[in-house]
Enzyme design. Sequence first.
Site, mmCIF file in Angstrom:
data_model
loop_
_atom_site.group_PDB
_atom_site.id
_atom_site.type_symbol
_atom_site.label_atom_id
_atom_site.label_comp_id
_atom_site.label_asym_id
_atom_site.label_seq_id
_atom_site.Cartn_x
_atom_site.Cartn_y
_atom_site.Cartn_z
ATOM 1 N N LYS A 96 -92.337 -55.889 -23.177
ATOM 2 C CA LYS A 96 -92.458 -55.311 -24.181
ATOM 3 C C LYS A 96 -91.337 -54.171 -24.392
ATOM 4 O O LYS A 96 -91.141 -54.025 -25.285
ATOM 5 C CB LYS A 96 -93.395 -54.871 -24.096
ATOM 6 N N THR A 97 -90.673 -53.615 -23.734
ATOM 7 C CA THR A 97 -89.962 -52.449 -22.949
ATOM 8 C C THR A 97 -88.563 -53.438 -23.667
ATOM 9 O O THR A 97 -88.002 -52.811 -25.000
ATOM 10 C CB THR A 97 -89.553 -51.542 -22.396
ATOM 11 N N ASP A 104 -94.486 -46.204 -24.974
ATOM 12 C CA ASP A 104 -95.316 -47.244 -23.512
ATOM 13 C C ASP A 104 -96.705 -46.053 -23.321
ATOM 14 O O ASP A 104 -97.029 -44.863 -23.262
ATOM 15 C CB ASP A 104 -94.371 -47.479 -22.249
ATOM 16 N N ARG A 138 -90.652 -60.442 -14.477
ATOM 17 C CA ARG A 138 -90.535 -58.950 -13.964
ATOM 18 C C ARG A 138 -90.816 -59.376 -12.458
ATOM 19 O O ARG A 138 -90.092 -59.640 -11.546
ATOM 20 C CB ARG A 138 -91.742 -58.154 -13.848
#
Length: 389
Positions: A103-104, A148, A256
């Site tokens: 998302k980031t 966030d 991640r």
Amino acid sequence: MAIISSKQPDPQQPDDEPQKPKQKPKQKPEPQTTPSQKNQLLETAARPDEVSRNEDGIRPQSLDDYIGQKALKEVLQIAIQAAQSRNEPLDHLLLYGPPGLGKTTMALILAQEMKVDCKITTAPALERPRDIAGLLVNAKAGDILFIDEIHRLSRVTEEILYPAMEDARLDITIGKGQSARTRSIPLQPFTLVGATTKVGALTSPLRDRFGLIQRLRFYELDELTSIILRTATVLKTEIKEPGAMEIARRARGTPRIANRLLKRVRDYVQVKASGPITEQIAGEALELFNVDPCGLDWTDRRLLSVMIENFNGGPVGLDTMAAATGEDAQTIEEVYEPYLLQIGYLQRTPRGRIATPAAWRHLGYEMPEKPTLVTLSSINDDNDQLSLM
């Protein structure tokens, strides 16, 4: 009564000459610090750009380099081209999904594609109204503001965002009581990109003000393999495609986790082995770090084995599981159970948690045979047969 001094006079020194006072040792002058030097002393030793330099190198910089999320990329490409043709900023975007899916990274790519700046913050950092007001006032036309964990915004901060998102206006109340008055400050049109793992926790007024609401899904095995190969190139690590596939198989569908496992395998190769990362070396390294072929770690296997050995597979309550394993009940429910439910190794029932047959097979246990149930019809049939005899 006379007082006699014990100190004898110096014959070489005349009596009428005054004694010289003792000189104090000279002290070195303290260095004067300028205001700029004082500010440097108050700054942290590790700046954000220095800490995230390696992470920024791993992140893709454009939509073409972004691997996976094909449906999301297609929607965003259309939105970007339409906004650029109208010379307008992007519509407000809400990204939701499990953590670690990018998302980031997507927010940074949007800023790169639109050629604007991206300011990154988190909802817990926006405690006071002036925190969000400063970001909105200093934003330039078309800038992207990324928040966030946006579901954790305070009520006051959230209400300040309403007119800012709709009308590019900041409403400020000056004074208190009868002398209070409201002042509106015009803002530059900007794009708010919110990221959350709990979209249901957002209030309806805030969620409805986003023009685009998109969900990020888990990655497939071939997508994770491509991500690992790209990350290995950035980290200057030699890796074979079977080795990348072995790491991707244990990454739980999350980039991640895949990048984190790749770094651990890289450390293992530098210390325990040599040459490129192969399938065998990757398997040995991840077994050392207690990550099995399905992505389960030691705690995941511990939860399932306790359910099978102590409670015959369940059903067992959450508090009982927490007491038996020594883990916190909230940690079990929010950290470990979601993935076990996703891969079908655990079931939630009104009576408690149950380990599925797939979990029994994965851990090497044999399921006990179910006892034969005696029904009323079978009893009646037997009685009828006896009476006929």
